[in-house]
Design an enzyme around this catalytic site. Structure first.
Site, short mmCIF file in Angstrom:
data_model
loop_
_atom_site.label_atom_id
_atom_site.label_comp_id
_atom_site.label_asym_id
_atom_site.label_seq_id
_atom_site.Cartn_x
_atom_site.Cartn_y
_atom_site.Cartn_z
N LYS A 84 -111.71 38.42 18.46
CA LYS A 84 -111.94 39.82 18.82
C LYS A 84 -111.94 40.01 20.33
CE LYS A 84 -116.00 40.45 16.94
NZ LYS A 84 -116.26 39.13 16.32
N ARG A 113 -121.90 46.26 13.18
CA ARG A 113 -121.99 45.00 12.43
C ARG A 113 -122.82 45.15 11.16
NH1 ARG A 113 -121.07 41.42 17.16
NH2 ARG A 113 -121.05 39.26 16.54
N ARG A 146 -114.33 26.47 21.68
CA ARG A 146 -114.96 27.43 22.58
C ARG A 146 -116.31 26.92 23.08
NH1 ARG A 146 -115.48 33.63 20.70
NH2 ARG A 146 -117.36 32.96 19.65
N ARG A 199 -121.09 28.43 25.57
CA ARG A 199 -121.90 29.55 25.11
C ARG A 199 -123.08 29.05 24.30
NH1 ARG A 199 -118.60 34.64 22.73
NH2 ARG A 199 -120.35 34.46 21.30
N ARG A 222 -124.07 32.33 12.00
CA ARG A 222 -123.42 33.60 12.35
C ARG A 222 -122.40 33.99 11.28
NH1 ARG A 222 -120.66 33.00 17.60
NH2 ARG A 222 -120.72 35.23 17.80
P1 AMP Z 1 -120.48 38.59 19.87
O1 AMP Z 1 -120.12 38.18 21.26
O2 AMP Z 1 -119.88 39.92 19.48
O3 AMP Z 1 -120.18 37.55 18.86
O4 AMP Z 1 -122.07 38.83 19.86
C1 AMP Z 1 -122.97 37.79 20.20
C2 AMP Z 1 -124.35 38.08 19.62
O5 AMP Z 1 -124.86 39.33 20.12
C3 AMP Z 1 -124.41 38.22 18.11
O6 AMP Z 1 -124.48 36.98 17.44
C4 AMP Z 1 -125.70 39.04 17.95
O7 AMP Z 1 -126.84 38.24 18.14
C5 AMP Z 1 -125.61 40.00 19.12
N1 AMP Z 1 -124.86 41.23 18.74
C6 AMP Z 1 -123.67 41.67 19.25
N2 AMP Z 1 -123.29 42.81 18.69
C7 AMP Z 1 -124.24 43.12 17.77
C8 AMP Z 1 -124.41 44.19 16.84
N3 AMP Z 1 -123.50 45.18 16.73
N4 AMP Z 1 -125.52 44.18 16.05
C9 AMP Z 1 -126.45 43.21 16.16
N5 AMP Z 1 -126.35 42.17 17.00
C10 AMP Z 1 -125.26 42.12 17.81
#
Ligand code: AMP
Length: 185
Positions: free
Chosen positions: A14, A89, A126, A132, A143
């Site tokens: 993404k 999400r 990654r 990360r 996740r």
């Molecule tokens: P990402 O980089 O989009 O994978 O987001 C990393 C982390 O941020 C996720 O594993 C969640 O802990 C938090 N996060 C990001 N977007 C959301 C969302 N829309 N709702 C809840 N938690 C989020």
């Protein structure tokens, strides 16, 4: 004006695709994951609250995320359209977005589909490259579980309102990007 949502499991690409799309299209790119990582780095009150969820591979509570995103969407740069990367999400988040902008306000929801074994190998890579904190394989599995439980219903929700577009996320970055362009143009 385009309002696009990117949905896909962790490791689907993404973020990578969002960078390219944002460079081509004139819209605001909003990554909730980046917003949280930034807030955690700066240790803002919101960052401190979100930290345990992000590091544990869990979702930050809906109230916090929805407040953050709706406020961000009020900024002037969002008037020309936006790309949401990592939001919504949960179905509750999708409904909050629909309530704020209108259920039919989204141009397209791009669902990036990648089989699990490919996701795992991408995540390993990654984790090594970017370091990360939420990218260990164990956290990844958590996740992915959260994705299947909470985010898969969001895919069904957008399908039911007719805006879902499925994109095959297997292949190199350019190939997947070309597929996305074919869908949104
Ligand atoms: P990402 O980089 O989009 O994978 O987001 C990393 C982390 O941020 C996720 O594993 C969640 O802990 C938090 N996060 C990001 N977007 C959301 C969302 N829309 N709702 C809840 N938690 C989020």
């Amino acid at each position: 004006m385009k309002r696009i949502i990117l949905i896909g499991p962790p490791g689907a690409g993404k973020g990578t695709q969002a960078v390219r799309l944002a460079a081509k299209e004139d819209f605001a790119w909003i990554s909730t994951g980046d917003m949280f990582r930034d807030a955690i780095k700066k240790q803002t009150p919101m960052g401190c609250e979100a930290q345990k969820y992000v590091e544990g591979g869990l979702l930050v509570p809906d109230e916090t995320v929805v407040g953050l995103v709706l406020e961000r969407l009020e900024a002037p740069d969002c008037e020309k359209g936006f790309l949401l990367d990592g939001f919504p999400r949960t179905v509750a988040q999708a409904e909050a977005l629909g309530a704020a902008f209108g259920k039919n306000s989204i141009t397209a929801v791009l669902h990036i589909v990648v089989p699990e074994e490919i996701l795992v190998s991408r995540i390993r890579k990654r984790a090594e490259e970017e370091g990360r904190v939420d990218d260990s394989v164990a956290t990844f599995e958590k996740r992915l579980g959260v994705y299947l439980q909470d985010t898969a219903p969001v895919v069904a929700y957008y399908d039911s309102i007719g805006v879902l577009r499925t994109v095959d996320g297997v292949g190199d970055v350019e190939e997947v990007y070309q597929r996305i362009l074919r869908v949104i143009e």
